[in-house]
Scaffold this motif. Structure first.
Motif, PDB file in Angstrom:
ATOM      1  N   ASN A  92      -2.557  -1.290  -9.721  1.00  0.00           N
ATOM      2  CA  ASN A  92      -2.198  -1.065 -10.968  1.00  0.00           C
ATOM      3  C   ASN A  92      -1.522   0.522 -10.900  1.00  0.00           C
ATOM      4  O   ASN A  92      -0.767   0.467 -11.876  1.00  0.00           O
ATOM      5  CB  ASN A  92      -3.441  -1.123 -11.975  1.00  0.00           C
ATOM      6  CG  ASN A  92      -4.033  -2.403 -12.474  1.00  0.00           C
ATOM      7  OD1 ASN A  92      -3.238  -3.436 -12.136  1.00  0.00           O
ATOM      8  ND2 ASN A  92      -5.158  -2.481 -12.603  1.00  0.00           N
ATOM      9  N   THR A  93      -2.066   1.232 -10.327  1.00  0.00           N
ATOM     10  CA  THR A  93      -1.538   2.582 -10.170  1.00  0.00           C
ATOM     11  C   THR A  93      -0.052   2.512  -9.645  1.00  0.00           C
ATOM     12  O   THR A  93       0.643   3.184 -10.022  1.00  0.00           O
ATOM     13  CB  THR A  93      -2.459   3.525  -9.564  1.00  0.00           C
ATOM     14  OG1 THR A  93      -3.930   3.579  -9.842  1.00  0.00           O
ATOM     15  CG2 THR A  93      -2.100   4.826  -9.229  1.00  0.00           C
ATOM     16  N   THR A 120       7.389   3.713 -13.678  1.00  0.00           N
ATOM     17  CA  THR A 120       7.966   5.040 -13.957  1.00  0.00           C
ATOM     18  C   THR A 120       9.340   5.114 -13.154  1.00  0.00           C
ATOM     19  O   THR A 120      10.459   5.686 -13.816  1.00  0.00           O
ATOM     20  CB  THR A 120       6.971   5.860 -13.526  1.00  0.00           C
ATOM     21  OG1 THR A 120       5.975   6.021 -14.262  1.00  0.00           O
ATOM     22  CG2 THR A 120       7.680   7.715 -13.608  1.00  0.00           C
ATOM     23  N   LEU A 121       9.290   4.812 -11.585  1.00  0.00           N
ATOM     24  CA  LEU A 121      10.627   4.934 -10.962  1.00  0.00           C
ATOM     25  C   LEU A 121      11.623   4.092 -11.462  1.00  0.00           C
ATOM     26  O   LEU A 121      12.954   4.436 -11.591  1.00  0.00           O
ATOM     27  CB  LEU A 121      10.215   4.435  -9.505  1.00  0.00           C
ATOM     28  CG  LEU A 121       9.544   5.448  -8.810  1.00  0.00           C
ATOM     29  CD1 LEU A 121       9.255   4.776  -7.356  1.00  0.00           C
ATOM     30  CD2 LEU A 121      10.301   6.626  -8.559  1.00  0.00           C
ATOM     31  N   LEU A 122      11.457   2.687 -12.086  1.00  0.00           N
ATOM     32  CA  LEU A 122      12.496   1.864 -12.573  1.00  0.00           C
ATOM     33  C   LEU A 122      13.053   2.356 -13.766  1.00  0.00           C
ATOM     34  O   LEU A 122      14.195   2.429 -13.999  1.00  0.00           O
ATOM     35  CB  LEU A 122      11.765   0.509 -12.733  1.00  0.00           C
ATOM     36  CG  LEU A 122      11.574  -0.243 -11.626  1.00  0.00           C
ATOM     37  CD1 LEU A 122      10.626  -1.579 -11.912  1.00  0.00           C
ATOM     38  CD2 LEU A 122      12.606  -0.505 -10.666  1.00  0.00           C
ATOM     39  N   ALA A 123      12.038   3.035 -14.663  1.00  0.00           N
ATOM     40  CA  ALA A 123      12.554   3.494 -15.961  1.00  0.00           C
ATOM     41  C   ALA A 123      13.538   4.637 -15.804  1.00  0.00           C
ATOM     42  O   ALA A 123      14.476   4.839 -16.652  1.00  0.00           O
ATOM     43  CB  ALA A 123      11.292   3.924 -16.785  1.00  0.00           C
ATOM     44  N   LEU A 131      -1.045   9.323 -10.470  1.00  0.00           N
ATOM     45  CA  LEU A 131      -1.539   8.871  -9.434  1.00  0.00           C
ATOM     46  C   LEU A 131      -2.792   9.218  -8.878  1.00  0.00           C
ATOM     47  O   LEU A 131      -3.707   8.278  -8.384  1.00  0.00           O
ATOM     48  CB  LEU A 131      -0.555   8.792  -8.180  1.00  0.00           C
ATOM     49  CG  LEU A 131      -0.746   8.040  -6.754  1.00  0.00           C
ATOM     50  CD1 LEU A 131      -0.871   6.698  -6.885  1.00  0.00           C
ATOM     51  CD2 LEU A 131       0.342   8.344  -5.742  1.00  0.00           C
ATOM     52  N   ALA A 132      -3.008  10.418  -8.750  1.00  0.00           N
ATOM     53  CA  ALA A 132      -4.224  11.127  -8.443  1.00  0.00           C
ATOM     54  C   ALA A 132      -5.356  10.560  -9.274  1.00  0.00           C
ATOM     55  O   ALA A 132      -6.430  10.301  -8.468  1.00  0.00           O
ATOM     56  CB  ALA A 132      -4.232  12.427  -8.196  1.00  0.00           C
ATOM     57  N   GLU A 133      -5.172  10.810 -10.612  1.00  0.00           N
ATOM     58  CA  GLU A 133      -6.267  10.466 -11.423  1.00  0.00           C
ATOM     59  C   GLU A 133      -6.687   9.020 -11.513  1.00  0.00           C
ATOM     60  O   GLU A 133      -7.744   8.907 -11.648  1.00  0.00           O
ATOM     61  CB  GLU A 133      -5.823  10.897 -12.842  1.00  0.00           C
ATOM     62  CG  GLU A 133      -5.628  12.269 -13.164  1.00  0.00           C
ATOM     63  CD  GLU A 133      -4.798  12.461 -14.426  1.00  0.00           C
ATOM     64  OE1 GLU A 133      -4.818  11.481 -15.308  1.00  0.00           O
ATOM     65  OE2 GLU A 133      -4.803  13.888 -14.950  1.00  0.00           O
ATOM     66  N   ALA A 138      12.785  12.187  -4.856  1.00  0.00           N
ATOM     67  CA  ALA A 138      11.355  11.983  -5.703  1.00  0.00           C
ATOM     68  C   ALA A 138      10.765  10.816  -5.064  1.00  0.00           C
ATOM     69  O   ALA A 138       9.555  10.406  -5.109  1.00  0.00           O
ATOM     70  CB  ALA A 138      11.909  12.072  -7.027  1.00  0.00           C
ATOM     71  N   HIS A 139      11.679   9.851  -5.224  1.00  0.00           N
ATOM     72  CA  HIS A 139      11.212   8.260  -4.811  1.00  0.00           C
ATOM     73  C   HIS A 139      10.514   8.273  -3.541  1.00  0.00           C
ATOM     74  O   HIS A 139       9.559   7.644  -3.298  1.00  0.00           O
ATOM     75  CB  HIS A 139      12.510   7.328  -4.698  1.00  0.00           C
ATOM     76  CG  HIS A 139      12.120   6.074  -4.686  1.00  0.00           C
ATOM     77  ND1 HIS A 139      12.109   5.479  -3.332  1.00  0.00           N
ATOM     78  CD2 HIS A 139      11.757   4.745  -5.507  1.00  0.00           C
ATOM     79  CE1 HIS A 139      11.772   4.100  -3.345  1.00  0.00           C
ATOM     80  NE2 HIS A 139      11.655   3.822  -4.548  1.00  0.00           N
ATOM     81  N   CYS A 140      11.224   8.948  -2.425  1.00  0.00           N
ATOM     82  CA  CYS A 140      10.559   9.031  -1.090  1.00  0.00           C
ATOM     83  C   CYS A 140       9.276   9.775  -1.220  1.00  0.00           C
ATOM     84  O   CYS A 140       8.335   9.226  -0.497  1.00  0.00           O
ATOM     85  CB  CYS A 140      11.697   9.968  -0.213  1.00  0.00           C
ATOM     86  SG  CYS A 140      10.909  10.179   1.524  1.00  0.00           S
ATOM     87  N   ILE A 141       9.038  11.034  -1.838  1.00  0.00           N
ATOM     88  CA  ILE A 141       7.839  11.424  -1.876  1.00  0.00           C
ATOM     89  C   ILE A 141       6.977  10.598  -2.361  1.00  0.00           C
ATOM     90  O   ILE A 141       5.514  10.759  -2.039  1.00  0.00           O
ATOM     91  CB  ILE A 141       8.180  12.908  -2.767  1.00  0.00           C
ATOM     92  CG1 ILE A 141       9.128  13.854  -1.973  1.00  0.00           C
ATOM     93  CG2 ILE A 141       6.766  13.530  -2.784  1.00  0.00           C
ATOM     94  CD1 ILE A 141       8.471  14.136  -0.701  1.00  0.00           C
ATOM     95  N   LEU A 142       7.217   9.998  -3.630  1.00  0.00           N
ATOM     96  CA  LEU A 142       6.140   9.302  -4.225  1.00  0.00           C
ATOM     97  C   LEU A 142       5.677   8.076  -3.528  1.00  0.00           C
ATOM     98  O   LEU A 142       4.448   7.870  -3.202  1.00  0.00           O
ATOM     99  CB  LEU A 142       6.940   8.929  -5.647  1.00  0.00           C
ATOM    100  CG  LEU A 142       5.959   7.853  -6.214  1.00  0.00           C
ATOM    101  CD1 LEU A 142       4.739   8.727  -6.798  1.00  0.00           C
ATOM    102  CD2 LEU A 142       6.629   7.485  -7.698  1.00  0.00           C
TER     103      LEU A 142
END
Length: 361
Positions: A153-154, A161-164, A242-244, A267-271
């Motif tokens: 789910n996370t 979020t990435l797609l948006a 993501l952490a929470e 940003a996509h790579c880091i995530l």
């Protein structure tokens, strides 16, 4: 657990009050309680070697009690220990333990206490042991399924979020191009035509139109520049979310204040790297803490991912870690993976100088 211990320790102790074995039995019960409390308090199994030592101790204590006092009540201890062992050892070990402890019980009854083969009690407690093991295994499988669902789910939320952001990015680029190519071209032509017309017509009226057209062109350019310059993924908030929502372990984030990443590829790579590292920690590390640490330099972005799990002297790169390498290398960065004394450690460096986006005519 404490009630089970009392249910066995009190009757077995009261039955030997007038015997010289009393101090020994009381000591063995006390040591057994200390051992199981130590094992239970390390449910994440962060120190497996120490747990295995205490598991061996508890087995030895149960056998010792059987040899000193003639009672089938100690098999109740064994039922409780079967459920505890399931959290720290494979199911095959638990099955082997059930066979061993009941074989030992039968031999002790036959050889030491001359009570014959106590098949009835042994069979009854084999059923209790088996039920306890199956129940614990079912609970563990449900727990793992819930963790996998929570993690999925996370990951779905972060993917959304990435797609948006990607959709918004494409929309902004389309708008910027249309404003620049269509409206900008039209206004430029209008300025040229008005510049010609003012030399031959009413200069006051035409000058007013001329100035308005220049303002409109400047406004268009400002909108285009603003749309391009504000095109970024709120990476800090996404990582904190993501952490929470990561199950079982506590995830800490160390991210500089006012951090933004306008390069969507970075940003996509880091995530994705953070997601993969957290997934590996949940599957293999037996850790309780995981840390995401970002540091920025003028030309470089550093990502440090580490946990407090077991040291892994040997590990192979699976599809996830190989994919992490490929993502980073595609951006011209580096990815170093190693196992420290206290856990898994991943250091990623990607170019950061191209992080700022601008637009000009």
């Amino acid at each position: 657990m404490l009630l089970t211990w009392l249910a066995v320790a009190l009757p077995s102790t009261l039955g030997v009050l007038e015997t010289p074995q009393l101090p020994i039995i009381v000591t063995l019960h006390g040591l057994f309680l200390i051992a199981i409390v130590t094992i239970i308090n390390d449910v994440p199994n962060t120190n497996p070697r120490l747990n295995h030592v205490f598991i061996a101790i508890t087995i030895g204590l149960i056998v010792s009690l059987m040899m000193i006092s003639n009672s089938y009540l100690y098999l109740i201890y064994s039922v409780m220990m079967t459920s505890i062992f399931a959290f720290h050892t494979p199911a095959l070990f638990c099955i082997g333990y059930i066979i061993f402890i009941h074989s030992t019980y039968l031999l002790i009854q036959f050889l030491i206490w001359q009570a014959g083969w106590d098949i009835v009690n042994a069979a009854t407690f084999i059923a209790f042991h088996s039920f306890a093991l199956m129940l614990t295994q079912k609970m563990l499988s449900e727990k793992k399924a819930k963790e996998a669902l929570a993690l999925s789910n996370t990951q779905l939320e972060t993917a959304h979020t990435l797609l948006a952001n990607a959709a918004a990015h494409d929309e902004r680029l389309k708008l910027a191009r249309e404003l620049h190519d269509d409206v900008g071209h039209t206004l430029t032509s209008l300025i040229i035509n008005l510049d010609i017309a003012r030399r031959t017509q009413d200069e006051q009226q035409i000058n007013r139109c001329y100035e308005q057209a220049k303002v409109a062109l400047n406004t268009t350019r400002n909108v285009v520049s603003q749309k391009r310059s504000t095109d970024y993924l709120d990476l800090a908030s996404t990582l904190k979310n993501l952490a929470e929502k990561t199950p079982r372990i506590t995830v800490f984030t160390k991210i500089p204040a006012q951090f933004t990443c306008t390069n969507l590829n970075v940003a996509h790579c880091i995530l994705r790297c953070c997601q993969e590292a957290i997934t590996n920690t949940l599957k293999y590390a037996k850790a309780t803490h995981f840390t995401i640490e970002l540091t920025t330099h003028p030309e470089q972005l550093n990502l440090h991912l580490y946990d407090n799990g077991q040291k892994q002297t040997q590990f192979t790169l699976g599809n996830g870690l190989i994919g992490m390498h490929e993502r980073v290398e595609a951006l011209g960065g580096t990815c170093n993976i190693n196992s420290m004394t206290t856990g898994f450690n991943i250091t990623i460096r990607v170019p950061y100088g191209s992080n700022k986006s601008t637009f000009s005519r």
